[in-house]
Design a protein around this motif. Sequence first.
Motif, short mmCIF file in Angstrom:
data_model
loop_
_atom_site.label_atom_id
_atom_site.label_comp_id
_atom_site.label_asym_id
_atom_site.label_seq_id
_atom_site.Cartn_x
_atom_site.Cartn_y
_atom_site.Cartn_z
N TYR A 121 19.68 31.50 13.52
CA TYR A 121 18.54 32.30 15.28
C TYR A 121 18.62 33.09 15.12
N PHE A 151 18.42 37.87 16.31
CA PHE A 151 18.10 38.80 17.33
C PHE A 151 19.19 38.87 18.28
N ILE A 174 13.13 35.86 8.25
CA ILE A 174 13.66 34.92 8.87
C ILE A 174 12.44 34.38 9.56
N THR A 175 10.94 34.09 8.72
CA THR A 175 9.90 33.27 8.44
C THR A 175 10.12 32.50 9.54
N ALA A 176 11.42 31.54 8.83
CA ALA A 176 10.99 30.23 8.73
C ALA A 176 12.46 29.94 9.64
N LEU A 177 12.99 30.22 10.71
CA LEU A 177 14.42 29.39 11.26
C LEU A 177 13.82 28.16 11.62
N GLU A 220 14.00 26.12 14.86
CA GLU A 220 13.73 26.53 16.09
C GLU A 220 12.98 26.65 16.72
N HIS A 262 7.80 31.01 20.27
CA HIS A 262 6.46 30.14 19.65
C HIS A 262 5.72 29.28 19.60
N GLU A 312 7.40 26.79 13.72
CA GLU A 312 9.08 27.69 13.67
C GLU A 312 9.15 28.38 13.17
N SER A 313 7.95 29.26 12.31
CA SER A 313 7.72 30.55 12.51
C SER A 313 7.59 31.58 13.40
N LEU A 314 7.51 33.18 14.03
CA LEU A 314 7.69 33.31 14.41
C LEU A 314 6.81 33.99 14.68
#
Lengths: 237, 237
Positions: free
Chosen positions: A143, A147, A232-235, A237, B148, B221-223
Amino acid sequence: MIKYSSQNRMLVAVDCIIFGFDGTDYKVLLIQRGFAPEKEKWSLMGGFVQEKESLEQAADRVLKQLTGLKNVYLEQLQAFSEPDRDPIERVIAMAYVALIDIHKYEQQINDDFHARWFLLRELPKLIFDHAQMVDTALQRLRYKAAFHPILFELLPEKFTLPQLQAMYEGLYDTKIDKRNFSRKVLSTNLLIKEQEKDKSSSKKGAFYYSIDKEHYKEKFESLLNFVPKTEITALNE
Amino acid sequence: MIKYSSQNRMLVAVDCIIFGFDGTDYKVLLIQRGFAPEKEKWSLMGGFVQEKESLEQAADRVLKQLTGLKNVYLEQLQAFSEPDRDPIERVIAMAYVALIDIHKYEQQINDDFHARWFLLRELPKLIFDHAQMVDTALQRLRYKAAFHPILFELLPEKFTLPQLQAMYEGLYDTKIDKRNFSRKVLSTNLLIKEQEKDKSSSKKGAFYYSIDKEHYKEKFESLLNFVPKTEITALNE
DNA sequence: TCAATTAGTGTAAAAAATACATTTAAAATT
DNA sequence: AATTTTAAATGTATTTTTTACACTAATTGA
Protein backbone atom coordinates in the motif's frame (compact mmCIF):
# COMPACT_ATOMS: atom_id res chain seq x y z
CA MET A 1 3.08 6.02 45.16
CA ILE A 2 -0.50 5.81 43.98
CA LYS A 3 -1.36 3.32 41.29
CA TYR A 4 -4.45 2.41 39.32
CA SER A 5 -5.60 -0.28 41.69
CA SER A 6 -7.32 -3.49 40.73
CA GLN A 7 -6.39 -3.17 37.08
CA ASN A 8 -4.89 -5.92 35.08
CA ARG A 9 -1.27 -5.48 34.03
CA MET A 10 0.20 -7.39 31.14
CA LEU A 11 3.33 -7.91 29.14
CA VAL A 12 3.89 -5.79 26.06
CA ALA A 13 6.26 -6.92 23.35
CA VAL A 14 7.54 -5.55 20.09
CA ASP A 15 8.07 -7.74 17.05
CA CYS A 16 9.94 -6.52 13.98
CA ILE A 17 9.24 -7.60 10.44
CA ILE A 18 12.46 -6.84 8.59
CA PHE A 19 12.24 -6.80 4.83
CA GLY A 20 15.18 -6.94 2.47
CA PHE A 21 15.54 -7.22 -1.30
CA ASP A 22 18.42 -9.08 -2.94
CA GLY A 23 17.96 -7.74 -6.45
CA THR A 24 15.53 -10.46 -7.41
CA ASP A 25 13.51 -11.47 -4.39
CA TYR A 26 12.12 -10.06 -1.20
CA LYS A 27 13.43 -11.57 1.99
CA VAL A 28 12.52 -11.53 5.65
CA LEU A 29 14.98 -11.72 8.51
CA LEU A 30 14.21 -14.35 11.13
CA ILE A 31 15.88 -15.73 14.21
CA GLN A 32 15.59 -18.88 16.20
CA ARG A 33 13.82 -18.06 19.39
CA GLY A 34 16.11 -18.33 22.38
CA PHE A 35 13.73 -19.30 25.13
CA ALA A 36 10.66 -21.41 25.87
CA PRO A 37 8.03 -21.86 24.67
CA GLU A 38 8.82 -22.59 21.03
CA LYS A 39 12.54 -22.40 21.75
CA GLU A 40 14.61 -22.85 18.56
CA LYS A 41 11.59 -22.21 16.37
CA TRP A 42 11.75 -19.49 13.73
CA SER A 43 10.46 -16.16 14.89
CA LEU A 44 10.44 -12.48 14.12
CA MET A 45 12.84 -10.37 16.14
CA GLY A 46 10.98 -9.59 19.30
CA GLY A 47 11.32 -8.65 22.91
CA PHE A 48 9.47 -7.28 25.88
CA VAL A 49 9.06 -3.59 26.45
CA GLN A 50 11.02 -2.42 29.46
CA GLU A 51 9.83 -0.11 32.15
CA LYS A 52 11.47 3.09 30.96
CA GLU A 53 11.31 2.83 27.21
CA SER A 54 8.72 3.72 24.60
CA LEU A 55 7.64 1.17 22.04
CA GLU A 56 9.86 2.82 19.45
CA GLN A 57 12.83 2.62 21.76
CA ALA A 58 12.03 -1.00 22.48
CA ALA A 59 11.88 -1.80 18.77
CA ASP A 60 15.21 -0.06 18.17
CA ARG A 61 16.80 -1.89 21.07
CA VAL A 62 15.49 -5.30 20.05
CA LEU A 63 16.67 -4.78 16.50
CA LYS A 64 20.11 -3.78 17.66
CA GLN A 65 20.43 -6.57 20.21
CA LEU A 66 19.34 -9.33 17.86
CA THR A 67 20.91 -8.18 14.60
CA GLY A 68 23.25 -5.26 15.22
CA LEU A 69 21.09 -3.05 13.03
CA LYS A 70 20.92 0.65 13.83
CA ASN A 71 19.31 3.66 12.20
CA VAL A 72 17.08 1.70 9.91
CA TYR A 73 13.69 2.69 8.56
CA LEU A 74 11.26 1.50 11.22
CA GLU A 75 7.54 2.08 11.31
CA GLN A 76 4.76 1.05 13.64
CA LEU A 77 2.53 -1.49 11.93
CA GLN A 78 -0.24 -2.48 14.30
CA ALA A 79 -0.98 -4.25 17.54
CA PHE A 80 -1.74 -7.94 17.76
CA SER A 81 -3.71 -8.55 20.88
CA GLU A 82 -5.68 -11.77 20.88
CA PRO A 83 -5.69 -12.80 24.54
CA ASP A 84 -4.30 -16.25 23.85
CA ARG A 85 -1.83 -15.43 21.12
CA ASP A 86 1.00 -16.46 23.43
CA PRO A 87 0.26 -19.71 25.27
CA ILE A 88 2.31 -18.81 28.33
CA GLU A 89 0.57 -15.65 29.33
CA ARG A 90 -1.11 -12.59 27.97
CA VAL A 91 1.22 -10.56 25.77
CA ILE A 92 0.20 -7.59 23.65
CA ALA A 93 2.48 -7.40 20.63
CA MET A 94 3.20 -4.27 18.68
CA ALA A 95 4.54 -5.07 15.26
CA TYR A 96 7.10 -2.84 13.57
CA VAL A 97 8.21 -2.97 9.97
CA ALA A 98 11.81 -2.30 9.01
CA LEU A 99 13.26 -1.94 5.52
CA ILE A 100 16.97 -2.44 5.06
CA ASP A 101 19.62 -2.76 2.41
CA ILE A 102 20.27 -6.45 2.65
CA HIS A 103 23.86 -6.32 1.45
CA LYS A 104 24.90 -3.54 3.77
CA TYR A 105 24.21 -5.71 6.78
CA GLU A 106 24.59 -9.20 5.41
CA GLN A 107 27.94 -10.02 6.90
CA GLN A 108 27.23 -8.41 10.20
CA ILE A 109 24.00 -10.31 10.59
CA ASN A 110 25.39 -13.68 9.62
CA ASP A 111 28.58 -13.48 11.62
CA ASP A 112 27.63 -11.96 14.90
CA PHE A 113 24.06 -13.00 15.31
CA HIS A 114 22.13 -16.01 14.37
CA ALA A 115 19.57 -14.31 12.25
CA ARG A 116 18.91 -15.63 8.77
CA TRP A 117 17.29 -14.24 5.65
CA PHE A 118 14.43 -16.26 4.19
CA LEU A 119 12.76 -15.76 0.86
CA LEU A 120 9.42 -14.12 1.49
CA ARG A 121 7.81 -16.79 -0.66
CA GLU A 122 9.40 -19.61 1.26
CA LEU A 123 9.09 -18.70 4.89
CA PRO A 124 9.32 -21.50 7.43
CA LYS A 125 6.56 -22.03 9.93
CA LEU A 126 6.64 -19.19 12.40
CA ILE A 127 5.68 -19.10 16.06
CA PHE A 128 2.44 -17.70 17.40
CA ASP A 129 0.80 -15.20 15.05
CA HIS A 130 4.02 -14.12 13.39
CA ALA A 131 2.97 -15.37 9.96
CA GLN A 132 -0.06 -13.12 10.18
CA MET A 133 2.20 -10.23 11.15
CA VAL A 134 4.29 -10.79 8.05
CA ASP A 135 1.16 -10.87 5.89
CA THR A 136 -0.11 -7.66 7.35
CA ALA A 137 3.29 -6.02 6.97
CA LEU A 138 3.46 -7.03 3.33
CA GLN A 139 0.03 -5.58 2.68
CA ARG A 140 1.08 -2.36 4.31
CA LEU A 141 4.29 -2.26 2.30
CA ARG A 142 2.38 -2.74 -0.94
CA TYR A 143 0.00 0.00 0.00
CA LYS A 144 2.54 2.51 1.13
CA ALA A 145 5.09 1.87 -1.60
CA ALA A 146 2.46 2.67 -4.20
CA PHE A 147 2.43 6.29 -3.01
CA HIS A 148 5.66 6.96 -1.18
CA PRO A 149 9.27 6.28 -2.14
CA ILE A 150 9.97 3.90 0.73
CA LEU A 151 11.34 1.07 -1.34
CA PHE A 152 14.53 3.06 -1.79
CA GLU A 153 15.32 2.03 1.77
CA LEU A 154 15.88 -1.47 0.47
CA LEU A 155 18.52 -0.45 -2.05
CA PRO A 156 22.21 0.35 -1.65
CA GLU A 157 23.43 3.94 -2.00
CA LYS A 158 23.96 3.43 -5.70
CA PHE A 159 21.53 1.44 -7.75
CA THR A 160 20.36 1.20 -11.33
CA LEU A 161 16.97 1.81 -12.86
CA PRO A 162 16.58 -1.84 -13.83
CA GLN A 163 17.20 -2.80 -10.18
CA LEU A 164 14.66 -0.28 -8.98
CA GLN A 165 12.12 -1.49 -11.47
CA ALA A 166 12.68 -5.12 -10.53
CA MET A 167 11.91 -4.19 -6.94
CA TYR A 168 8.58 -2.65 -7.86
CA GLU A 169 7.75 -5.50 -10.19
CA GLY A 170 8.53 -7.98 -7.46
CA LEU A 171 6.37 -6.30 -4.88
CA TYR A 172 3.31 -6.13 -7.09
CA ASP A 173 4.12 -9.30 -9.00
CA THR A 174 3.69 -7.59 -12.31
CA LYS A 175 5.58 -6.33 -15.34
CA ILE A 176 6.02 -2.60 -15.82
CA ASP A 177 6.95 -0.93 -19.10
CA LYS A 178 10.47 0.35 -18.62
CA ARG A 179 10.03 3.47 -20.73
CA ASN A 180 7.06 4.59 -18.72
CA PHE A 181 8.67 3.57 -15.47
CA SER A 182 11.88 5.48 -16.00
CA ARG A 183 10.01 8.56 -17.17
CA LYS A 184 7.87 8.57 -14.04
CA VAL A 185 10.72 7.91 -11.67
CA LEU A 186 13.05 10.48 -13.19
CA SER A 187 10.34 13.12 -13.36
CA THR A 188 10.23 13.22 -9.57
CA ASN A 189 13.78 14.58 -9.41
CA LEU A 190 14.46 12.15 -6.61
CA LEU A 191 17.37 10.53 -8.40
CA ILE A 192 20.84 11.75 -9.31
CA LYS A 193 22.53 10.06 -12.24
CA GLU A 194 26.08 8.97 -11.51
CA GLN A 195 28.99 8.69 -13.95
CA GLU A 196 29.65 5.02 -13.37
CA LYS A 197 27.80 2.06 -14.67
CA ASP A 198 26.98 -1.24 -13.10
CA LYS A 199 28.23 -3.89 -15.49
CA SER A 200 27.46 -6.85 -13.32
CA SER A 201 24.33 -7.77 -15.17
CA SER A 202 24.83 -6.60 -18.71
CA LYS A 203 27.51 -5.88 -21.24
CA LYS A 204 26.35 -2.40 -21.93
CA GLY A 205 26.06 -1.63 -18.25
CA ALA A 206 23.39 0.41 -16.54
CA PHE A 207 24.06 3.81 -15.06
CA TYR A 208 24.06 4.08 -11.33
CA TYR A 209 21.70 6.50 -9.64
CA SER A 210 21.68 7.78 -6.09
CA ILE A 211 19.04 9.48 -4.01
CA ASP A 212 18.85 13.24 -3.86
CA LYS A 213 18.42 13.34 -0.12
CA GLU A 214 16.99 16.82 0.03
CA HIS A 215 14.28 16.02 -2.47
CA TYR A 216 13.75 12.67 -0.85
CA LYS A 217 12.80 14.18 2.47
CA GLU A 218 10.56 16.75 0.85
CA LYS A 219 8.89 14.32 -1.47
CA PHE A 220 8.52 11.55 1.02
CA GLU A 221 5.08 12.63 2.11
CA SER A 222 3.84 13.71 -1.26
CA LEU A 223 2.12 11.25 -3.46
CA LEU A 224 3.92 9.41 -6.15
CA ASN A 225 2.68 7.06 -8.73
CA PHE A 226 5.33 4.65 -9.85
CA VAL A 227 2.98 1.73 -10.06
CA PRO A 228 0.49 1.51 -12.92
CA LYS A 229 -3.07 2.08 -11.79
CA THR A 230 -4.28 -1.27 -12.91
CA GLU A 231 -1.95 -2.86 -10.36
CA ILE A 232 -3.13 -0.92 -7.39
CA THR A 233 -6.87 -0.90 -7.80
CA ALA A 234 -7.44 -3.21 -4.89
CA LEU A 235 -4.86 -2.73 -2.20
CA ASN A 236 -5.91 -3.94 1.18
CA GLU A 237 -6.04 -0.93 3.40
CA MET B 1 1.38 -22.18 35.41
CA ILE B 2 4.63 -20.99 33.87
CA LYS B 3 5.05 -17.28 33.20
CA TYR B 4 7.71 -15.11 31.62
CA SER B 5 9.51 -14.40 34.84
CA SER B 6 11.23 -11.16 35.73
CA GLN B 7 9.51 -9.21 32.99
CA ASN B 8 7.82 -5.93 33.51
CA ARG B 9 4.03 -5.93 33.23
CA MET B 10 2.13 -2.74 32.56
CA LEU B 11 -1.31 -1.32 32.04
CA VAL B 12 -2.67 -1.13 28.53
CA ALA B 13 -5.48 1.26 27.71
CA VAL B 14 -7.54 2.11 24.66
CA ASP B 15 -8.53 5.67 23.84
CA CYS B 16 -11.11 6.47 21.18
CA ILE B 17 -11.10 9.56 19.02
CA ILE B 18 -14.70 9.87 17.86
CA PHE B 19 -15.31 12.17 14.95
CA GLY B 20 -18.66 13.54 13.90
CA PHE B 21 -19.81 16.06 11.31
CA ASP B 22 -22.81 18.29 11.85
CA GLY B 23 -23.24 19.48 8.27
CA THR B 24 -20.86 22.38 8.71
CA ASP B 25 -18.15 21.44 11.16
CA TYR B 26 -16.23 18.48 12.38
CA LYS B 27 -16.69 17.59 16.00
CA VAL B 28 -15.02 15.34 18.55
CA LEU B 29 -16.77 13.54 21.36
CA LEU B 30 -15.25 14.02 24.81
CA ILE B 31 -16.12 13.08 28.35
CA GLN B 32 -15.16 14.32 31.73
CA ARG B 33 -12.82 11.82 33.22
CA GLY B 34 -14.38 10.00 36.13
CA PHE B 35 -11.39 9.23 38.31
CA ALA B 36 -8.08 10.65 39.50
CA PRO B 37 -5.76 11.97 38.30
CA GLU B 38 -7.26 14.73 36.19
CA LYS B 39 -10.72 13.87 37.42
CA GLU B 40 -13.39 16.04 35.75
CA LYS B 41 -10.97 17.13 33.05
CA TRP B 42 -11.92 16.61 29.42
CA SER B 43 -10.66 13.41 27.95
CA LEU B 44 -11.10 11.00 25.09
CA MET B 45 -13.16 7.94 25.83
CA GLY B 46 -10.74 5.50 27.32
CA GLY B 47 -10.37 2.50 29.54
CA PHE B 48 -8.02 -0.26 30.52
CA VAL B 49 -7.78 -3.46 28.58
CA GLN B 50 -9.13 -6.40 30.56
CA GLU B 51 -7.58 -9.78 30.89
CA LYS B 52 -9.67 -11.66 28.37
CA GLU B 53 -10.30 -9.13 25.67
CA SER B 54 -8.42 -8.02 22.58
CA LEU B 55 -7.73 -4.35 22.00
CA GLU B 56 -10.57 -4.19 19.50
CA GLN B 57 -12.95 -5.70 22.01
CA ALA B 58 -11.74 -3.25 24.62
CA ALA B 59 -12.33 -0.32 22.29
CA ASP B 60 -15.82 -1.58 21.47
CA ARG B 61 -16.61 -2.05 25.13
CA VAL B 62 -15.29 1.34 26.20
CA LEU B 63 -17.25 3.04 23.46
CA LYS B 64 -20.42 1.27 24.46
CA GLN B 65 -19.97 1.86 28.19
CA LEU B 66 -19.22 5.53 27.88
CA THR B 67 -21.53 6.54 25.05
CA GLY B 68 -23.88 3.71 24.23
CA LEU B 69 -22.42 3.49 20.73
CA LYS B 70 -22.39 0.12 19.00
CA ASN B 71 -21.38 -1.10 15.57
CA VAL B 72 -19.57 2.03 14.55
CA TYR B 73 -16.64 2.35 12.21
CA LEU B 74 -13.61 1.82 14.42
CA GLU B 75 -10.02 1.59 13.31
CA GLN B 76 -6.72 1.16 15.09
CA LEU B 77 -4.73 4.34 14.88
CA GLN B 78 -1.44 3.88 16.71
CA ALA B 79 0.10 3.33 20.09
CA PHE B 80 1.18 6.13 22.37
CA SER B 81 3.82 4.83 24.66
CA GLU B 82 5.99 7.49 26.24
CA PRO B 83 6.88 6.02 29.64
CA ASP B 84 5.62 9.04 31.56
CA ARG B 85 2.55 9.89 29.52
CA ASP B 86 0.40 9.05 32.51
CA PRO B 87 1.77 10.52 35.76
CA ILE B 88 0.36 7.77 37.96
CA GLU B 89 2.03 4.83 36.37
CA ARG B 90 3.14 3.40 33.08
CA VAL B 91 0.24 2.99 30.68
CA ILE B 92 0.54 2.06 27.03
CA ALA B 93 -2.35 3.60 25.13
CA MET B 94 -3.71 2.31 21.87
CA ALA B 95 -5.69 4.95 20.07
CA TYR B 96 -8.72 4.05 17.96
CA VAL B 97 -10.57 6.32 15.57
CA ALA B 98 -14.32 6.12 15.23
CA LEU B 99 -16.52 7.88 12.69
CA ILE B 100 -20.18 8.27 13.46
CA ASP B 101 -23.32 9.97 12.25
CA ILE B 102 -23.60 12.67 14.85
CA HIS B 103 -27.38 13.03 14.64
CA LYS B 104 -28.11 9.36 14.92
CA TYR B 105 -26.61 9.24 18.36
CA GLU B 106 -26.97 12.78 19.57
CA GLN B 107 -29.86 12.23 21.94
CA GLN B 108 -28.57 8.99 23.27
CA ILE B 109 -25.21 10.46 24.05
CA ASN B 110 -26.50 13.57 25.72
CA ASP B 111 -29.18 11.93 27.79
CA ASP B 112 -27.67 8.77 29.09
CA PHE B 113 -24.02 9.62 29.27
CA HIS B 114 -22.13 12.74 30.01
CA ALA B 115 -20.24 12.90 26.79
CA ARG B 116 -20.25 16.13 24.83
CA TRP B 117 -19.44 17.11 21.28
CA PHE B 118 -16.82 19.81 20.80
CA LEU B 119 -15.96 21.59 17.62
CA LEU B 120 -12.70 20.17 16.34
CA ARG B 121 -11.40 23.70 16.00
CA GLU B 122 -12.29 24.59 19.56
CA LEU B 123 -11.30 21.67 21.69
CA PRO B 124 -10.73 22.28 25.37
CA LYS B 125 -7.46 21.36 26.98
CA LEU B 126 -7.24 17.60 27.10
CA ILE B 127 -5.54 15.34 29.61
CA PHE B 128 -2.20 13.65 29.04
CA ASP B 129 -1.31 13.30 25.37
CA HIS B 130 -4.89 13.22 24.14
CA ALA B 131 -4.51 16.40 22.09
CA GLN B 132 -1.69 14.73 20.21
CA MET B 133 -3.91 11.70 19.65
CA VAL B 134 -6.57 13.90 18.10
CA ASP B 135 -3.99 15.53 15.84
CA THR B 136 -2.69 12.21 14.69
CA ALA B 137 -6.20 10.93 14.14
CA LEU B 138 -7.07 13.94 12.03
CA GLN B 139 -3.99 13.47 9.91
CA ARG B 140 -4.93 9.86 9.38
CA LEU B 141 -8.47 10.79 8.50
CA ARG B 142 -7.28 13.31 5.92
CA TYR B 143 -4.99 10.75 4.42
CA LYS B 144 -7.41 7.90 4.29
CA ALA B 145 -10.43 9.90 3.18
CA ALA B 146 -8.50 11.07 0.14
CA PHE B 147 -8.52 7.51 -1.20
CA HIS B 148 -11.30 5.61 0.48
CA PRO B 149 -14.96 6.45 0.97
CA ILE B 150 -14.81 6.50 4.76
CA LEU B 151 -16.37 9.91 5.24
CA PHE B 152 -19.74 8.39 4.37
CA GLU B 153 -19.64 6.94 7.86
CA LEU B 154 -20.20 10.44 9.17
CA LEU B 155 -23.38 11.01 7.21
CA PRO B 156 -26.95 9.86 7.84
CA GLU B 157 -28.51 7.19 5.64
CA LYS B 158 -29.78 9.82 3.28
CA PHE B 159 -27.71 12.83 2.40
CA THR B 160 -27.32 15.32 -0.40
CA LEU B 161 -24.43 16.03 -2.67
CA PRO B 162 -23.94 19.52 -1.24
CA GLN B 163 -23.68 17.97 2.24
CA LEU B 164 -21.16 15.44 1.04
CA GLN B 165 -19.14 18.11 -0.67
CA ALA B 166 -19.19 20.34 2.42
CA MET B 167 -17.72 17.46 4.38
CA TYR B 168 -14.82 17.06 2.00
CA GLU B 169 -14.28 20.79 1.81
CA GLY B 170 -14.24 20.99 5.59
CA LEU B 171 -11.72 18.22 6.03
CA TYR B 172 -9.25 19.68 3.58
CA ASP B 173 -10.18 23.27 4.27
CA THR B 174 -10.63 24.00 0.60
CA LYS B 175 -13.23 24.74 -2.04
CA ILE B 176 -14.06 22.10 -4.61
CA ASP B 177 -15.79 22.76 -7.91
CA LYS B 178 -19.23 21.20 -7.56
CA ARG B 179 -19.51 20.08 -11.18
CA ASN B 180 -16.26 18.18 -11.00
CA PHE B 181 -17.05 16.85 -7.56
CA SER B 182 -20.45 15.45 -8.44
CA ARG B 183 -19.14 13.91 -11.63
CA LYS B 184 -16.38 12.13 -9.75
CA VAL B 185 -18.58 10.95 -6.92
CA LEU B 186 -21.38 9.71 -9.13
CA SER B 187 -18.99 7.96 -11.49
CA THR B 188 -18.07 5.54 -8.71
CA ASN B 189 -21.61 4.12 -8.65
CA LEU B 190 -21.46 4.24 -4.89
CA LEU B 191 -24.55 6.40 -4.60
CA ILE B 192 -28.22 5.76 -5.27
CA LYS B 193 -30.37 8.76 -6.06
CA GLU B 194 -33.57 8.92 -4.02
CA GLN B 195 -36.91 10.42 -5.03
CA GLU B 196 -37.13 12.92 -2.20
CA LYS B 197 -35.38 16.19 -1.79
CA ASP B 198 -33.94 17.85 1.24
CA LYS B 199 -35.44 21.32 1.35
CA SER B 200 -33.98 22.36 4.66
CA SER B 201 -31.23 24.42 3.16
CA SER B 202 -32.55 25.70 -0.15
CA LYS B 203 -35.75 26.58 -1.89
CA LYS B 204 -35.05 24.36 -4.83
CA GLY B 205 -34.12 21.46 -2.61
CA ALA B 206 -31.35 18.95 -3.16
CA PHE B 207 -31.98 15.32 -3.99
CA TYR B 208 -31.15 12.78 -1.35
CA TYR B 209 -28.72 10.03 -2.09
CA SER B 210 -28.01 6.85 -0.20
CA ILE B 211 -25.12 4.41 -0.28
CA ASP B 212 -25.23 1.38 -2.52
CA LYS B 213 -24.00 -0.97 0.16
CA GLU B 214 -22.87 -3.68 -2.18
CA HIS B 215 -20.70 -1.34 -4.20
CA TYR B 216 -19.54 0.32 -1.02
CA LYS B 217 -18.03 -2.84 0.36
CA GLU B 218 -16.43 -3.70 -2.95
CA LYS B 219 -15.08 -0.25 -3.58
CA PHE B 220 -13.95 0.41 -0.07
CA GLU B 221 -10.45 -0.84 -0.67
CA SER B 222 -10.07 0.50 -4.15
CA LEU B 223 -8.68 3.92 -4.67
CA LEU B 224 -10.89 6.88 -5.17
CA ASN B 225 -10.05 10.40 -5.95
CA PHE B 226 -12.68 12.78 -4.72
CA VAL B 227 -10.21 15.38 -3.61
CA PRO B 228 -8.39 17.48 -6.22
CA LYS B 229 -4.73 16.61 -6.48
CA THR B 230 -3.57 20.03 -5.55
CA GLU B 231 -5.11 19.54 -2.13
CA ILE B 232 -3.47 16.26 -1.33
CA THR B 233 0.08 16.79 -2.44
CA ALA B 234 1.42 16.87 1.08
CA LEU B 235 -0.54 14.62 3.36
CA ASN B 236 1.31 13.55 6.44
CA GLU B 237 1.68 9.85 6.18
C1' DT C 1 -44.96 37.89 -10.94
C1' DC C 2 -40.75 38.94 -9.44
C1' DA C 3 -36.76 38.49 -6.71
C1' DA C 4 -33.81 35.60 -4.24
C1' DT C 5 -31.39 31.42 -3.34
C1' DT C 6 -29.23 27.18 -3.91
C1' DA C 7 -29.18 22.89 -7.05
C1' DG C 8 -27.95 20.99 -11.16
C1' DT C 9 -25.65 20.42 -15.48
C1' DG C 10 -21.88 20.28 -20.16
C1' DT C 11 -17.90 21.23 -22.80
C1' DA C 12 -13.40 22.44 -24.13
C1' DA C 13 -8.51 22.50 -22.78
C1' DA C 14 -4.72 20.65 -20.29
C1' DA C 15 -2.31 17.12 -18.06
C1' DA C 16 -1.26 12.46 -17.16
C1' DA C 17 -0.98 7.76 -18.30
C1' DT C 18 -0.48 4.30 -21.52
C1' DA C 19 0.97 1.41 -25.44
C1' DC C 20 4.43 0.34 -28.23
C1' DA C 21 9.76 -0.78 -31.19
C1' DT C 22 14.17 0.62 -32.39
C1' DT C 23 18.82 1.98 -31.44
C1' DT C 24 22.98 1.89 -28.48
C1' DA C 25 26.88 0.34 -25.79
C1' DA C 26 29.95 -2.98 -24.54
C1' DA C 27 31.64 -7.58 -24.23
C1' DA C 28 32.25 -12.10 -26.12
C1' DT C 29 32.85 -14.88 -30.14
C1' DT C 30 34.29 -16.00 -34.63
C1' DA D 1 38.70 -7.04 -37.29
C1' DA D 2 34.10 -8.13 -37.92
C1' DT D 3 30.05 -10.19 -36.04
C1' DT D 4 27.03 -11.68 -32.61
C1' DT D 5 24.94 -11.25 -28.21
C1' DT D 6 22.77 -9.02 -24.36
C1' DA D 7 20.56 -5.80 -21.73
C1' DA D 8 20.05 -0.53 -21.47
C1' DA D 9 18.27 3.56 -23.19
C1' DT D 10 15.13 6.34 -25.52
C1' DG D 11 10.45 9.03 -28.15
C1' DT D 12 5.90 9.51 -29.91
C1' DA D 13 1.13 9.02 -30.74
C1' DT D 14 -3.24 7.77 -28.42
C1' DT D 15 -6.24 7.48 -24.71
C1' DT D 16 -7.81 8.66 -20.34
C1' DT D 17 -8.27 11.67 -16.62
C1' DT D 18 -8.51 16.01 -14.60
C1' DT D 19 -9.40 20.61 -14.61
C1' DA D 20 -11.45 25.15 -15.51
C1' DC D 21 -15.32 27.53 -16.16
C1' DA D 22 -20.96 29.86 -16.35
C1' DC D 23 -25.54 29.43 -17.17
C1' DT D 24 -30.29 27.39 -16.33
C1' DA D 25 -33.76 25.22 -13.16
C1' DA D 26 -36.69 24.78 -9.20
C1' DT D 27 -38.87 26.59 -5.48
C1' DT D 28 -40.13 29.90 -1.91
C1' DG D 29 -41.37 34.22 -0.09
C1' DA D 30 -42.09 39.01 -0.87
